[in-house]
Scaffold this active site. Structure first.
Site, PDB file in Angstrom:
ATOM      1  N   ASP A 122      45.012  43.285  45.409  1.00 18.87           N
ATOM      2  CA  ASP A 122      44.081  44.407  45.548  1.00 18.87           C
ATOM      3  C   ASP A 122      44.401  45.441  44.486  1.00 18.87           C
ATOM      4  O   ASP A 122      45.552  45.564  44.040  1.00 18.87           O
ATOM      5  CB  ASP A 122      44.194  45.034  46.935  1.00 18.87           C
ATOM      6  CG  ASP A 122      43.618  44.153  48.034  1.00 18.87           C
ATOM      7  OD1 ASP A 122      42.635  43.436  47.757  1.00 18.87           O
ATOM      8  OD2 ASP A 122      44.138  44.190  49.156  1.00 18.87           O
ATOM      9  N   ASP A 140      36.424  41.752  47.852  1.00 18.44           N
ATOM     10  CA  ASP A 140      36.146  42.537  49.052  1.00 18.44           C
ATOM     11  C   ASP A 140      34.834  43.313  48.902  1.00 18.44           C
ATOM     12  O   ASP A 140      34.071  43.451  49.863  1.00 18.44           O
ATOM     13  CB  ASP A 140      37.282  43.518  49.329  1.00 18.44           C
ATOM     14  CG  ASP A 140      38.613  42.831  49.561  1.00 18.44           C
ATOM     15  OD1 ASP A 140      38.616  41.682  50.052  1.00 18.44           O
ATOM     16  OD2 ASP A 140      39.653  43.438  49.239  1.00 18.44           O
TER      17      ASP A 140
END
Length: 162
Positions: A122, A140
């Site tokens: 991330d 995401d």
């Protein structure tokens, strides 16, 4: 499967592949240029950071004993297979298929991370003052947009049937 259905499937698989490529490219850039936890301040509300998520959304099950990695991989593969079935079954529903393609690209992006690294990379860190939204990535973002488009598609479908 008709040639029209297969052409439609190829179009949506192309959208999923583009989503996957963009996701993996940005993750590669982060892995090559940032150490774990390293961040770059961009604005008062946005940083680029390298973090690893061994769980799911909002780090759900991140502290489990490792079984969650394989659980999320299997779940992702099953979801992608189901989405291919839905793409074939609903080839004429463009918004629905676009949403599924984004979901598919995002799911495969995060499944690949779990297979290769054992965690999801991330890098996008939104914050207000000291409060930080959980870091996320382009996969995401595609998953979130896919869900939004599915909801819009369903609301439009319900409105048409009234």
């Amino acid at each position: 499967m008709s040639s029209r259905g297969s052409q439609g499937l190829l179009q949506w698989l192309g959208v999923a592949a583009l989503t996957l490529l963009l996701d993996q490219f940005t993750k590669l850039l982060i892995l090559m240029n940032y150490n774990y936890g390293q961040a770059t301040y961009l604005t008062d509300w946005l940083n680029i950071v390298r973090v690893h998520n061994r769980g799911a959304a909002f780090s759900f099950l991140a502290n489990a004993d490792g079984w969650q990695r394989w659980f999320f991989i299997v779940l992702g593969v099953v979801a992608v297979l189901f989405m291919v079935y839905l793409l074939l079954s609903h080839a004429g529903q463009r918004l629905f298929c676009f949403a599924l393609a984004l979901l598919m690209g995002g799911a495969v992006g995060n499944v690949l991370d779990r297979l290769i690294h054992g965690y999801v990379v991330d890098m996008i860190d939104f914050h207000v003052g000291r409060w930080h939204f959980p870091a996320f990535n382009l996969a995401d973002t595609a998953l979130t947009l896919g869900v939004v488009f599915l909801l819009i598609d369903e609301l439009r479908r319900v409105r048409r049937t009234r």
